[in-house]
Design a protein around this motif. Sequence first.
Motif, PDB file in Angstrom:
ATOM      1  N   ASN A 176       0.858  -1.183   0.000  1.00 27.64           N
ATOM      2  CA  ASN A 176       0.000   0.000   0.000  1.00 27.64           C
ATOM      3  C   ASN A 176       0.896   1.236   0.000  1.00 27.64           C
ATOM      4  O   ASN A 176       1.780   1.362   0.858  1.00 27.64           O
ATOM      5  CB  ASN A 176      -0.919   0.018   1.223  1.00 27.64           C
ATOM      6  CG  ASN A 176      -1.887  -1.165   1.231  1.00 27.64           C
ATOM      7  OD1 ASN A 176      -2.595  -1.375   0.263  1.00 27.64           O
ATOM      8  ND2 ASN A 176      -1.891  -1.928   2.310  1.00 27.64           N
ATOM      9  N   ILE A 177       0.684   2.132  -0.958  1.00 31.05           N
ATOM     10  CA  ILE A 177       1.526   3.310  -1.101  1.00 31.05           C
ATOM     11  C   ILE A 177       0.785   4.537  -0.580  1.00 31.05           C
ATOM     12  O   ILE A 177      -0.310   4.859  -1.044  1.00 31.05           O
ATOM     13  CB  ILE A 177       1.910   3.519  -2.575  1.00 31.05           C
ATOM     14  CG1 ILE A 177       2.722   2.315  -3.082  1.00 31.05           C
ATOM     15  CG2 ILE A 177       2.721   4.804  -2.739  1.00 31.05           C
ATOM     16  CD1 ILE A 177       3.075   2.398  -4.538  1.00 31.05           C
ATOM     17  N   ASP A 178       1.395   5.200   0.391  1.00 34.33           N
ATOM     18  CA  ASP A 178       0.866   6.468   0.890  1.00 34.33           C
ATOM     19  C   ASP A 178       1.189   7.545  -0.151  1.00 34.33           C
ATOM     20  O   ASP A 178       2.358   7.747  -0.486  1.00 34.33           O
ATOM     21  CB  ASP A 178       1.535   6.805   2.230  1.00 34.33           C
ATOM     22  CG  ASP A 178       0.935   8.052   2.872  1.00 34.33           C
ATOM     23  OD1 ASP A 178       0.286   8.842   2.155  1.00 34.33           O
ATOM     24  OD2 ASP A 178       1.121   8.246   4.089  1.00 34.33           O
ATOM     25  N   PRO A 179       0.176   8.240  -0.688  1.00 36.34           N
ATOM     26  CA  PRO A 179       0.439   9.247  -1.724  1.00 36.34           C
ATOM     27  C   PRO A 179       1.452  10.306  -1.311  1.00 36.34           C
ATOM     28  O   PRO A 179       2.131  10.893  -2.172  1.00 36.34           O
ATOM     29  CB  PRO A 179      -0.945   9.865  -1.965  1.00 36.34           C
ATOM     30  CG  PRO A 179      -1.906   8.782  -1.598  1.00 36.34           C
ATOM     31  CD  PRO A 179      -1.264   8.079  -0.436  1.00 36.34           C
ATOM     32  N   THR A 180       1.578  10.564   0.001  1.00 35.93           N
ATOM     33  CA  THR A 180       2.537  11.581   0.430  1.00 35.93           C
ATOM     34  C   THR A 180       3.973  11.163   0.141  1.00 35.93           C
ATOM     35  O   THR A 180       4.866  12.010   0.059  1.00 35.93           O
ATOM     36  CB  THR A 180       2.383  11.863   1.936  1.00 35.93           C
ATOM     37  OG1 THR A 180       2.608  10.641   2.674  1.00 35.93           O
ATOM     38  CG2 THR A 180       0.991  12.389   2.258  1.00 35.93           C
ATOM     39  N   LEU A 181       4.208   9.853  -0.024  1.00 36.49           N
ATOM     40  CA  LEU A 181       5.562   9.377  -0.334  1.00 36.49           C
ATOM     41  C   LEU A 181       6.024   9.827  -1.713  1.00 36.49           C
ATOM     42  O   LEU A 181       7.227   9.874  -1.996  1.00 36.49           O
ATOM     43  CB  LEU A 181       5.617   7.848  -0.258  1.00 36.49           C
ATOM     44  CG  LEU A 181       5.392   7.214   1.127  1.00 36.49           C
ATOM     45  CD1 LEU A 181       5.367   5.696   1.004  1.00 36.49           C
ATOM     46  CD2 LEU A 181       6.474   7.651   2.091  1.00 36.49           C
TER      47      LEU A 181
END
Length: 240
Positions: free
Chosen positions: A188-193
């Motif tokens: 799961n990728i946090d968009p803030t990354l």
Amino acid sequence: MPLQDRLKMRHLRTLVAIAEHGSLVRAAKALSISQPAVTKTLAELEDIAGHRLFERSPKGVTLTGAGQILVRHTGSGLRAIHDGLSSLSAEEEGEAPALVIGALPNVGATVLAPALVRFAALSPRARVTVRTGSNAQLIAALKQGFLDMVMGRLAEPSDMQGLTFEHLYTEPLLLVVRPGHALSLRQNIDPTLLDGYRLILPDAGTRIREAADRFFMAVGTGLPLKVIEPKSGSYPVIAS
């Protein structure tokens, strides 16, 4: 003599060539005539039309409002004449008429390719030409009569006026990274990354870019600052 009686095919061909190439020099090369001949023919046509048809600039020429109207009718008229002559030749030779298709680069390599294989099986003697470009370029060429059909993206409603279209499919917006990239190891990728990476995004002003911008705004990260914009308008979001 009425002004319209002074109109010749060379005027129409010159008009379309200048509009298509955006330059008197390139239009002359495409028509295999000299630039002074193109300039003279354009001056004659503007006198016949009673309107300035192109605005000149150091970068080339662009159509005026009057030029756009005339090119729209001229392009479709020349295309109709060409199709009529092709149909006569095809009927005599037992051939199918030519078909000119415009397609976005990614559509040409995916959706259009198998469709052309099936079309060739149904009409083996048909002649097909495929031209690629941006969505805006293809729709403009379609309206001007340079193309018979376009496989691209839906444009703004104002740009689609006068066109008949069919919605074929919906494409997802994807985040793509190279194998072994740090983001590929996350489920799961946090968009803030994504703020820490340079992103390759579709060209500004395209519908797919607008969808990408809406995504970043919706997740609260704001529009990305590190951006590379390819000019084809056909790429997914790529992190590097």
